[in-house]
Design an enzyme around this catalytic site. Sequence first.
Site: not given
Length: 539
Positions: A83, A15, A340, A109, A380, A292, A210
């Site tokens: 890490h 997509y 279909s 980081s 954090r 942080q 409606h």
Amino acid sequence: MTKHDEYESPLAHRYASREIKRIFSPRERASTWRKLWLWLAEAEKQMGLTQITDKAIEGLRSNLVVSDEAFQVIAEEERIRRHDVMSHIFALEKDAPDAAGIIHIGATSCYGMWLPRDFQSIGYVEITHCFRSKLTPWSHSHVLEMTHTYMLSLFPFLLLILCLSVTDNADLIFMRDALRLILPKIAKVIHNVSKFALKFKDLPTLAFTHYQAAQPISLGRRAAQWAQDLAMDLEDIEYVLASLKFRGAQGTTGSQASFMEIFHGDTAKIDRLNEILCEKAGFEACYDISTQTYTRKVDLRIANALSAFGASAIRVATDIRHLAHDKILDEPHEATQTGSSAMAFKSNPMRSERICSLGRKLSNISTNFSATFSSQWLERTLDDSAIRRIDIPEMFLLTDALLILLDDVTHGLVVFPAMIRSQLQEELPFMATENILMKLVHAGVSRQEAHERIRILSRETVETMKTSGTKNDLIARIEKDDFFKPIWDELDGMLDPKLFIGRSAEIVERYCGSGGPLERKLEKYKDYIDSTATATLAV
């Protein structure tokens, strides 16, 4: 094993556009981290950090794009140390050995790690290798003087706080670039809808409240409502982009203590450091307050704007699906398109259905961001990390996918005026009864008596239509009833559909037409709109 043997996200595979996928790709992410480390080193050198050499900076600059070989190193290192940022630093020091020891100085980081001066000349490869080998003696005499007890307590802390600053600053760059990518696409969809509204500004069509027949409007007037909703989304997304800032270099908890250490308490240098980082990254300023991380309220504000667009997309596509059911309007279809697998005659509004499906996901994604923001503890917690890795790219890929679909649909809408007239004629006699009532009153007939006669004939007509399946014959009934003889000659004139749409055409022209608010809003995107072809669906 091929790609067909492992799960692949249909959002990316089917997509979204290549442009949006590139922004959130692993290589773009890792390479942006390297840019951030380069910018930090350049800024720190400019601020007088002497251990950062020209040779080290050139080593960083020459290795900004992460190679496939480097990704292999990163994968192996992350398996060892769990890490991601440390793994990337290992790979970068391997690619740019001259920069070992200056990468990430003072930064977490998210840009903000405390690093003692004793360590500033030692590469992270060396530090972590020592940690992994349980502190076997180093060749650096000044480090050997530190006790094993002190080092053992320090290393886990160093490794933990490495995980923030570079990732946060990078995420802000990615979101900024993604917002810049989607805004012109939204403008193009609005332009499509605006053109459609102007084209059909005076074509009467039955309105519904409606989901029951109501006073007619014009088809263009209905589309103008879509345009206005989307224009509100454009405004909201423009706002969150304009207000987006950088995190910069703020320290492990936002106090900038690490940079006070590096620059010996010179606060002017810290401020200038962040100014330089903003200039390099293309931001006007840093957020005034960060912990942080930058506050996750930023993610929530962006998600709210994109989720609102997702709701608008559903709104437009749902209207199109209803109108397609009534055969008065349809989305584009290819000649070879199959509706279909069983019912060969079918021609389903699959594009609009897909819009509703993807829009449902996007319109609800802000809930995740709200929960992530509200669940952050104090300065954090790391429970924001995994979900943001998924949700930040996905909310932009969803938005991009919806815009591809909406561009295709709104550019190719097909209108069937004969069916519109047929549908309108079924209800128009009822719409005309108020005018008939007023004409009778002007002819001297009692209003109450006229109202009752019209009510009786209308109920009889509806009953016959429902039980016998016949067309609306209210006017024929009126023409046979002598009570209405005073206005028989005027009946045909009272059934012109354009008499019932009020100022629809004028409203559309004022909003969508030349010099109107919509045209002014889209002016900045004119070059993109004029030069960009209609989006093509991959599937």
